[in-house]
Write a protein that holds these residues in place. Sequence first.
Motif, PDB file in Angstrom:
ATOM      1  N   GLY A 102      23.491 -37.206   0.395  1.00  0.00           N
ATOM      2  CA  GLY A 102      24.106 -38.168  -0.505  1.00  0.00           C
ATOM      3  C   GLY A 102      23.233 -39.363  -0.829  1.00  0.00           C
ATOM      4  N   GLY A 148      20.704 -41.733  -2.664  1.00  0.00           N
ATOM      5  CA  GLY A 148      20.338 -41.901  -4.061  1.00  0.00           C
ATOM      6  C   GLY A 148      18.837 -41.849  -4.242  1.00  0.00           C
ATOM      7  N   ASP A 201      19.956 -40.632  -8.287  1.00  0.00           N
ATOM      8  CA  ASP A 201      20.881 -39.506  -8.184  1.00  0.00           C
ATOM      9  C   ASP A 201      20.730 -38.832  -6.826  1.00  0.00           C
ATOM     10  N   GLY A 202      21.585 -37.849  -6.573  1.00  0.00           N
ATOM     11  CA  GLY A 202      21.544 -37.135  -5.309  1.00  0.00           C
ATOM     12  C   GLY A 202      21.670 -35.643  -5.499  1.00  0.00           C
ATOM     13  N   GLN A 203      21.743 -34.936  -4.394  1.00  0.00           N
ATOM     14  CA  GLN A 203      21.820 -33.481  -4.436  1.00  0.00           C
ATOM     15  C   GLN A 203      23.132 -33.000  -5.052  1.00  0.00           C
ATOM     16  N   TYR A 204      24.213 -33.769  -4.833  1.00  0.00           N
ATOM     17  CA  TYR A 204      25.524 -33.320  -5.287  1.00  0.00           C
ATOM     18  C   TYR A 204      26.182 -34.273  -6.284  1.00  0.00           C
ATOM     19  N   ALA A 205      25.559 -35.406  -6.557  1.00  0.00           N
ATOM     20  CA  ALA A 205      26.195 -36.385  -7.444  1.00  0.00           C
ATOM     21  C   ALA A 205      25.130 -37.215  -8.145  1.00  0.00           C
ATOM     22  N   SER A 206      25.573 -37.941  -9.183  1.00  0.00           N
ATOM     23  CA  SER A 206      24.677 -38.799  -9.945  1.00  0.00           C
ATOM     24  C   SER A 206      25.048 -40.264  -9.725  1.00  0.00           C
ATOM     25  N   ASN A 207      24.138 -41.150 -10.124  1.00  0.00           N
ATOM     26  CA  ASN A 207      24.375 -42.598 -10.063  1.00  0.00           C
ATOM     27  C   ASN A 207      24.769 -43.059  -8.661  1.00  0.00           C
ATOM     28  N   LEU A 208      23.976 -42.674  -7.680  1.00  0.00           N
ATOM     29  CA  LEU A 208      24.255 -43.049  -6.288  1.00  0.00           C
ATOM     30  C   LEU A 208      23.567 -44.369  -5.938  1.00  0.00           C
TER      31      LEU A 208
END
Length: 226
Positions: free
Chosen positions: A161, A163, A183-190
């Motif tokens: 998770g 960023g 961004d991250g492996q499973y989500a954006s805008n971290l």
Amino acid sequence: MALADKKHNRIYSTTGSDSDKVDSTKLNRMQSKFTNKEYLEDEDAFETLGCLLYQMQQMSEELDELRRFSNTELNHKNSSKMILNCGWLGSTASRQYLPFGYGGTYDATSTSGYLEYGGFIAPCNGSVESVIIRSENFCGYSSVGLHFASNNTEVPTLHAGTGHSDTINMSQDDTPYKFLSFDGQYASNLNTFSAGQVIMVSFDPSSTSGDSIATMVLNLDWTTAL
């Protein structure tokens, strides 16, 4: 300068027993006349009241502008930017955690035991807008990571998770490079954090950076603070 005394008087009241009280029946009639725009349809009344209606419309538009301005100003006062700086001597091409907590020469490759050097507490909710890095050596393809730790966790760690910024080719020495789009492996805008979290920043160069400096820009939302 103190606020001057008011110059206006009320036109009518809806409570109490004063002589200017308007009962609900008359108030409904007034509202109905306004809703039906009788002030525009009655030509005789319009001839008499037209200039007054024009001025009242100007006042209405002015009040709308004051409301817009005050809302903008209040929102502005509840948000601000914060600038953090640090410097270090980069002696490794491994991921290293930047000393934003104190600014020094220690380029640690782990967050363990590094809280007092690389961590700082978020005073309110917010986000990391960007991290800018400049070094005496070219670093090749590099990226920046954002790491957050909540209550009951001493320091953040590198995990799925985290960023990660876009990878940038730092091909020139003594040249600033701005890292964005976390961004991250499973989500954006971290890049967002919550009040009270510990924040750490990592730098992952392809080559040793040598004498280096970094500036981080934060957007702070003071409506949710510690």
